[in-house]
Enzyme design. Sequence first.
Site, PDB file in Angstrom:
ATOM      1  N   GLU A   5      11.126   6.578  -5.881  1.00 44.71           N
ATOM      2  CA  GLU A   5      11.536   6.900  -4.524  1.00 44.71           C
ATOM      3  C   GLU A   5      12.460   5.800  -4.017  1.00 44.71           C
ATOM      4  O   GLU A   5      12.143   4.617  -4.154  1.00 44.71           O
ATOM      5  CB  GLU A   5      10.335   7.017  -3.592  1.00 44.71           C
ATOM      6  CG  GLU A   5      10.719   7.556  -2.238  1.00 44.71           C
ATOM      7  CD  GLU A   5       9.536   7.778  -1.298  1.00 44.71           C
ATOM      8  OE1 GLU A   5       9.763   8.235  -0.169  1.00 44.71           O
ATOM      9  OE2 GLU A   5       8.399   7.488  -1.689  1.00 44.71           O
ATOM     10  N   GLY A  24       5.276  -1.716  -0.570  1.00 45.38           N
ATOM     11  CA  GLY A  24       3.845  -2.002  -0.578  1.00 45.38           C
ATOM     12  C   GLY A  24       3.153  -1.202  -1.656  1.00 45.38           C
ATOM     13  O   GLY A  24       2.328  -1.724  -2.406  1.00 45.38           O
ATOM     14  N   MET A  35       3.362   3.104  -3.775  1.00 44.25           N
ATOM     15  CA  MET A  35       4.067   4.377  -3.954  1.00 44.25           C
ATOM     16  C   MET A  35       3.091   5.463  -4.358  1.00 44.25           C
ATOM     17  O   MET A  35       2.268   5.274  -5.240  1.00 44.25           O
ATOM     18  CB  MET A  35       5.163   4.208  -5.023  1.00 44.25           C
ATOM     19  CG  MET A  35       5.925   5.469  -5.318  1.00 44.25           C
ATOM     20  SD  MET A  35       6.746   6.108  -3.828  1.00 44.25           S
ATOM     21  CE  MET A  35       6.855   7.842  -4.242  1.00 44.25           C
ATOM     22  N   GLU A  36       3.237   6.632  -3.714  1.00 40.37           N
ATOM     23  CA  GLU A  36       2.251   7.707  -3.808  1.00 40.37           C
ATOM     24  C   GLU A  36       2.472   8.677  -4.951  1.00 40.37           C
ATOM     25  O   GLU A  36       2.066   9.835  -4.855  1.00 40.37           O
ATOM     26  CB  GLU A  36       2.236   8.492  -2.486  1.00 40.37           C
ATOM     27  CG  GLU A  36       3.438   9.412  -2.245  1.00 40.37           C
ATOM     28  CD  GLU A  36       4.566   8.782  -1.470  1.00 40.37           C
ATOM     29  OE1 GLU A  36       5.417   9.532  -0.943  1.00 40.37           O
ATOM     30  OE2 GLU A  36       4.607   7.547  -1.382  1.00 40.37           O
ATOM     31  N   HIS A  42      -3.317   5.253   2.956  1.00 41.09           N
ATOM     32  CA  HIS A  42      -1.999   5.864   3.174  1.00 41.09           C
ATOM     33  C   HIS A  42      -1.500   6.562   1.916  1.00 41.09           C
ATOM     34  O   HIS A  42      -1.087   7.730   1.962  1.00 41.09           O
ATOM     35  CB  HIS A  42      -1.015   4.773   3.603  1.00 41.09           C
ATOM     36  CG  HIS A  42       0.363   5.267   3.881  1.00 41.09           C
ATOM     37  ND1 HIS A  42       0.810   5.580   5.144  1.00 41.09           N
ATOM     38  CD2 HIS A  42       1.421   5.506   3.052  1.00 41.09           C
ATOM     39  CE1 HIS A  42       2.056   5.995   5.091  1.00 41.09           C
ATOM     40  NE2 HIS A  42       2.466   5.949   3.829  1.00 41.09           N
ATOM     41  N   GLU A  43      -1.548   5.865   0.788  1.00 42.52           N
ATOM     42  CA  GLU A  43      -1.018   6.467  -0.439  1.00 42.52           C
ATOM     43  C   GLU A  43      -1.892   7.627  -0.909  1.00 42.52           C
ATOM     44  O   GLU A  43      -1.377   8.631  -1.411  1.00 42.52           O
ATOM     45  CB  GLU A  43      -0.886   5.407  -1.536  1.00 42.52           C
ATOM     46  CG  GLU A  43      -0.080   4.174  -1.152  1.00 42.52           C
ATOM     47  CD  GLU A  43       1.291   4.489  -0.577  1.00 42.52           C
ATOM     48  OE1 GLU A  43       1.873   5.541  -0.909  1.00 42.52           O
ATOM     49  OE2 GLU A  43       1.793   3.674   0.218  1.00 42.52           O
ATOM     50  N   GLU A  49       6.156  10.487   6.004  1.00 41.08           N
ATOM     51  CA  GLU A  49       5.775   9.114   6.300  1.00 41.08           C
ATOM     52  C   GLU A  49       5.186   8.959   7.697  1.00 41.08           C
ATOM     53  O   GLU A  49       4.157   8.293   7.873  1.00 41.08           O
ATOM     54  CB  GLU A  49       6.969   8.178   6.106  1.00 41.08           C
ATOM     55  CG  GLU A  49       7.462   8.093   4.673  1.00 41.08           C
ATOM     56  CD  GLU A  49       6.423   7.584   3.687  1.00 41.08           C
ATOM     57  OE1 GLU A  49       5.345   7.115   4.123  1.00 41.08           O
ATOM     58  OE2 GLU A  49       6.673   7.685   2.474  1.00 41.08           O
TER      59      GLU A  49
END
Length: 888
Positions: free
Chosen positions: A124, A264, A266-267, A300-301, A323
Amino acid sequence: MTREGTSTLIRREDYLAPAFWIRKVELCFDLDPLKTIVTSKMQVERNAAVAHGPLKLHGEEINVLRVLINGESVSFRTEDDTLVIDNAPDADFALEIRNTCCPEKNTALSGLYTSGGSFFTQCEAEGFRRITYFLDRPDVMAVYTVLMRADKTKYPVLLSNGNLVEQGELDNNRHFAKWHDPFPKPSYLFALVAGDLVAREQRVRTRGGKDHLLQVFVRRGDLEKTEHAMNSLIASMVWDEARFKLPLDLERFMVVGVSDFNMGAMENKGLNIFNTSALLASPATSTDADFSRIESIVAHEYFHNWTGNRVTCRDWFQLSLKEGLTVFRDQEFSMDMAAAPSARAVCRIQDVRQLRAMQFPEDSGAMAHPVRPDSYVEINNFYTATVYEKGAEVVRMYQTLVGRAGFEKGMTLYFERHDGQAVTCDDFAQAMADANPGSELTKRLDAFKRWYSTPGTPRVTARGSYDAISRTYTLTLSQQNNGAAPQVIPVAMGLIGHGGQVLPLELQGEAEYHGNERVLVLDQAEQSFTFLNVFVEPVPSLLRGFSAPVLLDDGLSDADLLTLLTHDTDAFNRWEAGQRLALNRILAAVRSGTPLQLDAAYVDAMRSVLNHPQLDAAFKELALTLPGEAYIAEQLDVVDPQAIHAAVEAAQLQLAQALRADWVAAFEANGTIAGGYQPDPVSVGKRSLANLALAMLVLDTQAADAAVWQGRAYQRFKDAGNMTDRLGALAALVNGGAGLADSALERFHALFKADPLVVDKWFALQGRAPEREGRTFAKVKALLKHPDFTLKNPNRARSLIFSLCMFNPAAFHRADAAGYVFWADQVLALDAINPQVAGRLARAMDRWTTLTEPYRPAALEAIRRVAAKPDLSPDVREIVERALASGS
């Protein structure tokens, strides 16, 4: 676009669907650091809705070996990082591309690269094109099968997205693994990891009765630091299924840590890749803030598995679709995990402080853009606080307007409609409205969507008028945002009497009484609201919980603010009142050019907060911490960074001196916590208040017992049983200018020199130290030559250079322009290695036009120097050119 070429402006209004779809992909990797061979077999079909044209695939820094269609060689050409096949078939066809890339030389850390002897990916936003030629855009979603082959000794662990379907041995000490992801995804969610890693594993069962394997992979020696991350992952799974009925959808979920990473985390679908700073934690090496950050980022991820992966963005202009929504979800998760109302309020205050420190300046700077940008040159530059944090505030306003239950209904409808699709912010808005007919949102949907298209921070003015005879109170609200059309602004509010009475809210024209708190909806340039049966003159408590991302001018006096600080039932507005009292005094000193002198009323108010028996320690620490210098600068049309810093330092010193006995009592009451380390809200609050108290006690070097407290700080630094206390004591010594600071810094480095993440803290502390006669700036320049410093690791570069340029205004903005020369040197040096990191650093000059003399012309000269470099990356060029344009 090539590095040397002319930057291309990409506009949202020019979006066109792709001329081709790629439905299935089979990737084969023969992994080698210097020459990895990639074979890509794709099932391609022409998009009948788009006019006939050639097949154009994106690619960067890769070497093509062959291109086949339906097994036969095909002619192709390359132009501007694009592979073009002019005569692609109209019928569905199989496309095979074989190419090589060089992961070892990939210092940009985008695509396939190596770190610490292992392979990692970051795709990304547009990194996949550095692996193989592809339709590298988010609206092209395919099902992936990935085969990896590598040396078994060097790379015993081979991971990719989805589920492991096969693995085995090969000749010459090589082995293979085959992975299949059953869910269509865009190329930016592709991931690959190969290396000598170890894993913490946990098997869990969802509410639906399905068993899943959770794995956290790290390098050898870091396994004991993964317990908190695993616990956070399990908590995230439980929460998402309970709150939104969203279960894990793969047989396993994997998290991998890497020290060289631009972000930080990545998903990537089922295989999240994390910066080790956002993954590894232990009491001895990580602070309370680290534990909290890791919990939030893991959540979050994981939440992206649905809000971003199962439903993704149609194009990069819609980035906040995933996001902003997912930041909101991780904020809600953190508040729910905090549980107690006071701890929830602390979470909210911290989120708003971050928004104001990072996003508000962005909204008024050279890179200002809407939550859904209209154009960009380099998409990496739009992973911004506006897209993330302001985007989350927009999502929060949805929930405010439709209610918590209504928001969950909207989420359910959103997934029913769009699972497996690449969609837009408008699709999300429509689902929310359709799931809540008759709601305040649905009535104003078109107007509400202006939040996605209007840059800038709206300013809301509020004025109240009380009629004692009729016992009515009229509140008039108005808004403006540089001439833009009015926004839909939910204003959560209440009324408080000067004696602390919570007053009922009976709005004229409504048949029903709405209790003591309600949400007013401001959607016009100006509106008035009259409340009946108000028996005493009230103080309005507006924007409770920060119900909209706006600047508020409520015209309240010091007496009004003191009433809110003392009596407001909304913890956020209670904190806000204290911040406003401090801000008013600092701004008065800066604007008048006179030394700041705190008055007795303000000092007494802060003493009352510090000694209040019912207030939590965490809230006290937040209330007694002065507004940040960046937020103060936002209130000024012309900014003198040195004047702001001087006023803040004066306020800190006067609070330290005036409340000295109270700081001693606070430290003694909170400095020791029985039992082992726990990052729970109560313990975290006690440690934060103790560290603030210690910092204040060390700060006053003229006190009779100054040497005693410097000695106690040094002893606490040496004896601390956790990193929060140790680093807090070290920061007190360094920031207070204590004579023991250098010795403590040397001791700290000697203790932790083998731990990169702790060494980052050591660099960052020195980069953010208060400037005293140029010593901090000189120290930072010297640290560039330290054996442990390198520009190639993003964490290390950020720890020192970003700390100075972005978070230490007094050290950076120097009258001799040395700070700006330093910035230009480092931007250019980083751009040659890692344009994404360089672009982030370039943002330090976003608001140069607000600077006063002599800073403004010197800043302009530095920006021009960077812009003059002919082979500047698009990442940096877009930022510096927009900075120059903002001053014209």
